[in-house]
Design a protein around this motif. Structure first.
Motif, PDB file in Angstrom:
ATOM      1  N   LYS A   1       0.825  -1.207   0.000  1.00 13.43           N
ATOM      2  CA  LYS A   1       0.000   0.000   0.000  1.00 13.43           C
ATOM      3  C   LYS A   1       0.858   1.257   0.000  1.00 13.43           C
ATOM      4  O   LYS A   1       0.541   2.247  -0.682  1.00 13.43           O
ATOM      5  CB  LYS A   1      -0.933   0.003   1.211  1.00 13.43           C
ATOM      6  CG  LYS A   1      -2.064  -1.002   1.097  1.00 13.43           C
ATOM      7  CD  LYS A   1      -2.912  -0.726  -0.132  1.00 13.43           C
ATOM      8  CE  LYS A   1      -3.964  -1.764  -0.358  1.00 13.43           C
ATOM      9  NZ  LYS A   1      -4.731  -1.509  -1.614  1.00 13.43           N
TER      10      LYS A   1
ATOM     11  N   LEU B   1       0.945   4.306  -2.691  1.00 13.01           N
ATOM     12  CA  LEU B   1       0.796   5.712  -2.308  1.00 13.01           C
ATOM     13  C   LEU B   1       1.917   6.554  -2.926  1.00 13.01           C
ATOM     14  O   LEU B   1       1.678   7.656  -3.425  1.00 13.01           O
ATOM     15  CB  LEU B   1       0.804   5.850  -0.788  1.00 13.01           C
ATOM     16  CG  LEU B   1      -0.435   5.359  -0.041  1.00 13.01           C
ATOM     17  CD1 LEU B   1      -0.166   5.290   1.451  1.00 13.01           C
ATOM     18  CD2 LEU B   1      -1.640   6.249  -0.328  1.00 13.01           C
TER      19      LEU B   1
ATOM     20  N   ASN C   1      -5.168   5.764   4.453  1.00 12.34           N
ATOM     21  CA  ASN C   1      -5.203   4.483   3.763  1.00 12.34           C
ATOM     22  C   ASN C   1      -5.727   3.369   4.667  1.00 12.34           C
ATOM     23  O   ASN C   1      -6.211   2.340   4.185  1.00 12.34           O
ATOM     24  CB  ASN C   1      -3.799   4.137   3.250  1.00 12.34           C
ATOM     25  CG  ASN C   1      -3.756   2.885   2.408  1.00 12.34           C
ATOM     26  OD1 ASN C   1      -2.904   2.022   2.615  1.00 12.34           O
ATOM     27  ND2 ASN C   1      -4.658   2.751   1.443  1.00 12.34           N
TER      28      ASN C   1
ATOM     29  N   ASP D   1      -8.970   2.124   1.080  1.00 13.58           N
ATOM     30  CA  ASP D   1      -8.027   1.138   0.564  1.00 13.58           C
ATOM     31  C   ASP D   1      -7.341   1.576  -0.725  1.00 13.58           C
ATOM     32  O   ASP D   1      -6.201   1.201  -0.983  1.00 13.58           O
ATOM     33  CB  ASP D   1      -8.768  -0.188   0.337  1.00 13.58           C
ATOM     34  CG  ASP D   1      -7.807  -1.362   0.204  1.00 13.58           C
ATOM     35  OD1 ASP D   1      -6.937  -1.499   1.076  1.00 13.58           O
ATOM     36  OD2 ASP D   1      -7.929  -2.119  -0.768  1.00 13.58           O
TER      37      ASP D   1
ATOM     38  N   PRO E   1      -5.269   3.856  -2.998  1.00 14.07           N
ATOM     39  CA  PRO E   1      -4.345   4.990  -2.898  1.00 14.07           C
ATOM     40  C   PRO E   1      -4.722   6.163  -3.799  1.00 14.07           C
ATOM     41  O   PRO E   1      -4.460   7.315  -3.448  1.00 14.07           O
ATOM     42  CB  PRO E   1      -2.998   4.390  -3.313  1.00 14.07           C
ATOM     43  CG  PRO E   1      -3.114   2.946  -2.941  1.00 14.07           C
ATOM     44  CD  PRO E   1      -4.543   2.595  -3.256  1.00 14.07           C
TER      45      PRO E   1
ATOM     46  N   VAL F   1      -7.080   8.178  -1.873  1.00 21.21           N
ATOM     47  CA  VAL F   1      -6.351   8.905  -0.832  1.00 21.21           C
ATOM     48  C   VAL F   1      -5.735  10.165  -1.425  1.00 21.21           C
ATOM     49  O   VAL F   1      -5.790  11.250  -0.827  1.00 21.21           O
ATOM     50  CB  VAL F   1      -5.262   8.019  -0.198  1.00 21.21           C
ATOM     51  CG1 VAL F   1      -4.409   8.835   0.772  1.00 21.21           C
ATOM     52  CG2 VAL F   1      -5.886   6.830   0.526  1.00 21.21           C
TER      53      VAL F   1
END
Length: 224
Positions: free
Chosen positions: A31, A35, A73, A77, A79, A82
């Protein structure tokens, strides 16, 4: 390897900010990589003598962005979504309001990852206009969800599995956040929006669904 001007590797930042060893948490590592790829956090690449691959470093100036991105996050879920929270204030407030409905005062959600004492402060700051790249969000977690839901099931998806009752707008948004674009699209076609924000989300879901179908058709064409 970190350097004297405050730059650290992603693993060093995770150890510094969350007291975790990144190599022991594959889901969190994956993750975080996404990101960084989505440019939520700005990085530098350097080539050290004797190495063939680039070394990724995150400057001290990105500390707040990195910490906030990892915390967000934990709830969101995807990115890419986000990243949108960082750059679209209206979208950010819509997401924050949805999270408040899901978590604030909800006694059905007794997951050990939630730190109730910090949760209200987290939501208050998320609903403000503070720059998420400059102001640090409170940590609403006892344990980072990315280290618990490490089999591809996010915290948001776990809420859906618990059968929490939601209104049409919230359910549509939650399916969208968890990546279930097909269910989100089904609700979007039936949903009668009562606010500009809800209508924009409805249109976004319909647009994303069409794009996904077009991609699938084009992919199938080239594979045949």
């Amino acid at each position: 390897m970190s350097v004297d001007n405050g730059e650290r590797s992603p693993a060093e930042w995770v150890a510094h900010l969350f007291k975790l060893k990144l190599s022991q948490h594959k889901y969190l590592k994956d993750k975080l990589t996404s990101l960084l790829r989505n440019r939520v956090v700005l990085t530098k690449e350097i080539l050290e003598p004797g190495r063939k691959t680039m070394n990724i470093l995150i400057p001290e100036s990105q500390r707040c962005a990195l910490r906030n991105a990892v915390l967000l996050n934990g709830f969101i879920d995807d990115p890419a979504k986000v990243n949108r929270v960082f750059n679209d204030i209206n979208y950010r407030h819509d997401i924050a309001n949805l999270l408040v409905k899901l978590f604030a005062g909800n006694n059905e959600l007794t997951d050990i990852t939630i730190a109730r004492t910090s949760l209200d402060s987290f939501f208050t700051m998320l609903l403000s206009n503070d720059d998420l790249k400059a102001v640090q969000l409170p940590n609403p977690f006892n344990v980072l969800p990315q280290t618990v839901y490490n089999q591809g099931v996010s915290m948001m998806q776990s809420i859906m599995l618990k059968g929490v009752t939601l209104g049409e707008a919230d359910a549509m948004a939650l399916y969208y956040l968890t990546g279930d674009i097909e269910r989100a699209h089904t609700l979007a076609l039936k949903f009668k929006a009562k606010s500009e924000g809800a209508e924009l989300l409805r249109q976004k879901i319909i647009s994303d669904y069409k794009q996904a179908l077009n991609f699938q058709k084009n992919f199938s064409f080239f594979m045949n």
